[in-house]
Motif scaffolding. Structure first.
Motif, PDB file in Angstrom:
ATOM      1  N   VAL A  75       0.729  -1.029   0.068  1.00 59.33           N
ATOM      2  CA  VAL A  75       0.101  -0.120   0.092  1.00 59.33           C
ATOM      3  C   VAL A  75       0.974   1.460  -0.143  1.00 59.33           C
ATOM      4  O   VAL A  75       1.902   1.139   0.715  1.00 59.33           O
ATOM      5  CB  VAL A  75      -1.017   0.018   1.304  1.00 59.33           C
ATOM      6  N   PRO A  76       0.598   2.406  -0.642  1.00 57.25           N
ATOM      7  CA  PRO A  76       1.351   3.565  -0.650  1.00 57.25           C
ATOM      8  C   PRO A  76       1.164   4.275   0.851  1.00 57.25           C
ATOM      9  O   PRO A  76       0.000   4.086   1.432  1.00 57.25           O
ATOM     10  CB  PRO A  76       0.691   4.288  -1.860  1.00 57.25           C
ATOM     11  N   ILE A  77       2.103   5.021   0.937  1.00 55.65           N
ATOM     12  CA  ILE A  77       2.219   5.701   2.394  1.00 55.65           C
ATOM     13  C   ILE A  77       1.021   6.478   2.646  1.00 55.65           C
ATOM     14  O   ILE A  77       0.386   6.430   3.566  1.00 55.65           O
ATOM     15  CB  ILE A  77       3.548   6.500   2.475  1.00 55.65           C
ATOM     16  N   GLU A  78       0.397   6.922   1.496  1.00 55.91           N
ATOM     17  CA  GLU A  78      -0.773   7.724   1.576  1.00 55.91           C
ATOM     18  C   GLU A  78      -2.017   7.143   2.339  1.00 55.91           C
ATOM     19  O   GLU A  78      -3.037   7.637   2.587  1.00 55.91           O
ATOM     20  CB  GLU A  78      -1.178   8.439   0.250  1.00 55.91           C
ATOM     21  N   GLN A  79      -1.980   5.570   2.012  1.00 57.45           N
ATOM     22  CA  GLN A  79      -2.881   4.794   2.490  1.00 57.45           C
ATOM     23  C   GLN A  79      -2.818   3.815   3.764  1.00 57.45           C
ATOM     24  O   GLN A  79      -3.321   3.011   3.983  1.00 57.45           O
ATOM     25  CB  GLN A  79      -3.449   3.570   1.138  1.00 57.45           C
ATOM     26  N   ILE A  80      -1.781   4.677   4.640  1.00 53.41           N
ATOM     27  CA  ILE A  80      -1.333   4.042   5.748  1.00 53.41           C
ATOM     28  C   ILE A  80      -1.818   5.088   6.764  1.00 53.41           C
ATOM     29  O   ILE A  80      -1.395   6.239   6.721  1.00 53.41           O
ATOM     30  CB  ILE A  80       0.139   3.798   5.965  1.00 53.41           C
ATOM     31  N   SER A  81      -2.594   4.805   7.720  1.00 58.02           N
ATOM     32  CA  SER A  81      -2.792   5.491   8.926  1.00 58.02           C
ATOM     33  C   SER A  81      -1.488   6.460   9.459  1.00 58.02           C
ATOM     34  O   SER A  81      -0.694   6.016   9.831  1.00 58.02           O
ATOM     35  CB  SER A  81      -3.627   4.980  10.048  1.00 58.02           C
ATOM     36  N   PRO A  82      -1.839   7.779   9.410  1.00 64.01           N
ATOM     37  CA  PRO A  82      -0.704   8.472   9.904  1.00 64.01           C
ATOM     38  C   PRO A  82      -0.445   8.079  11.473  1.00 64.01           C
ATOM     39  O   PRO A  82       0.927   8.218  11.749  1.00 64.01           O
ATOM     40  CB  PRO A  82      -1.176  10.016   9.908  1.00 64.01           C
ATOM     41  N   VAL A  83      -1.427   7.641  12.246  1.00 59.98           N
ATOM     42  CA  VAL A  83      -1.032   7.314  13.508  1.00 59.98           C
ATOM     43  C   VAL A  83      -0.132   6.254  13.545  1.00 59.98           C
ATOM     44  O   VAL A  83       0.556   5.971  14.531  1.00 59.98           O
ATOM     45  CB  VAL A  83      -2.393   7.260  14.308  1.00 59.98           C
ATOM     46  N   ASN A 190      -7.988  -7.397  11.374  1.00 57.43           N
ATOM     47  CA  ASN A 190      -9.339  -7.639  10.289  1.00 57.43           C
ATOM     48  C   ASN A 190      -9.851  -5.933   9.901  1.00 57.43           C
ATOM     49  O   ASN A 190     -10.859  -5.825   9.933  1.00 57.43           O
ATOM     50  CB  ASN A 190     -10.588  -8.139  10.671  1.00 57.43           C
ATOM     51  N   THR A 191      -8.758  -5.289   9.741  1.00 61.33           N
ATOM     52  CA  THR A 191      -8.925  -3.828   9.203  1.00 61.33           C
ATOM     53  C   THR A 191      -7.834  -3.354   8.090  1.00 61.33           C
ATOM     54  O   THR A 191      -7.062  -4.328   8.117  1.00 61.33           O
ATOM     55  CB  THR A 191      -9.125  -2.862  10.340  1.00 61.33           C
ATOM     56  N   SER A 192      -7.903  -2.387   7.567  1.00 59.22           N
ATOM     57  CA  SER A 192      -7.011  -1.799   6.668  1.00 59.22           C
ATOM     58  C   SER A 192      -5.642  -0.935   7.186  1.00 59.22           C
ATOM     59  O   SER A 192      -6.120  -0.606   8.229  1.00 59.22           O
ATOM     60  CB  SER A 192      -7.613  -1.230   5.675  1.00 59.22           C
ATOM     61  N   ALA A 193      -4.849  -0.767   6.780  1.00 60.00           N
ATOM     62  CA  ALA A 193      -3.970  -0.111   7.254  1.00 60.00           C
ATOM     63  C   ALA A 193      -4.364   1.460   7.537  1.00 60.00           C
ATOM     64  O   ALA A 193      -3.844   2.333   8.113  1.00 60.00           O
ATOM     65  CB  ALA A 193      -2.546  -0.021   6.369  1.00 60.00           C
TER      66      ALA A 193
END
Length: 245
Positions: A75-83, A190-193
């Motif tokens: 996943v690109p970094i833009e789709q990773i939770s900032p937290v 069971n969730t997305s990044a």
């Protein structure tokens, strides 16, 4: 040019150049191998600058070669939770934005402790861990650590900080056969990044030092304490994470 006298089975001797003697060939192959080992990371890191190139780690290659298989979903970094980014940085390398691949102060402290016979603590930066995951083996040794340092400096020189973080979060191991934050989020929560909560992100962050033993979905009391501390630090990260925004 120096020539070497070589005798055949009949005792007859003849002169050969250093390139054709066994020792000469050995030296030539050693030099060639050294050039390849130096050039390979340089070429690959230049290739890894391209956003659509998705690098794999040496552990992932091992799993493929041994037919173990693995789960990794880039996943690109833009789709990773900032937290999650904040939590990982505060757990693994709070000075990530301020060093050039190696935290020399931390590394010098470790070397001093080792010389004094004291118990050492980890001094690997996120960049050093990325270089290790991309090019080196996992077992600890002074040889591997010695190779990590120039590779980390080269990685920091070639790749932007944000790209280093993106690669690291997509090749880090979060359990047996679980690589990258998306696979980890799906497997453990069971969730997305992109949808990780602060507490879930903290659990994943404190798992990284020992992903084979620690399970973010089933944290023990000690791991819960570490996660709460990490969550507070991530919340107040502020300028520490500016280079990956």
């Amino acid at each position: 040019m120096t020539r070497v006298l070589v005798r055949n089975k009949r005792g007859r001797g003849y002169l050969v150049g250093p390139g054709r003697s066994p020792v000469g060939r050995l030296i030539r192959y050693a030099v060639l191998a050294g050039v390849v080992l130096i050039m390979l990371p340089l070429v690959l890191l230049s290739l890894y600058r391209i956003p659509f190139v998705h690098p794999v780690s040496t552990l992932m290659v091992k799993d493929l070669v041994t037919f173990s298989g693995y789960d990794r979903r880039w996943v690109p970094i833009e789709q990773i939770s900032p937290v999650l980014i904040n939590s990982v940085m505060m757990s693994e390398d709070a000075r990530f934005c301020f060093h050039s691949g190696v935290d020399w102060d931390a590394l010098n402290s470790v070397v001093s402790d080792a010389i004094d016979g004291e118990q050492t603590r980890g001094a690997s930066t996120i960049t050093m861990q990325t270089a290790k995951n991309l090019f080196l083996w996992t077992s600890r040794s002074f040889i591997r650590k010695g190779l990590e340092v120039p590779l980390a400096m080269l990685t920091d020189l070639i790749l932007p900080k944000q790209r280093i973080m993106e690669i690291y979060l997509n090749i880090a191991e979060w359990g047996p056969g679980i690589y990258g934050v998306e696979a980890a989020a799906q497997h453990h929560f069971n969730t997305s990044a992109a949808k990780l909560s602060p507490r879930q992100a903290a659990y994943l962050a404190v798992t990284l030092p020992n992903p084979i033993v620690r399970n973010p979905a089933k944290p023990g009391r000690g791991m819960q304490t570490l996660a709460r501390l990490n969550e507070r630090r991530a919340r107040g990260a502020g300028a520490y994470i500016g280079c990956v925004k």
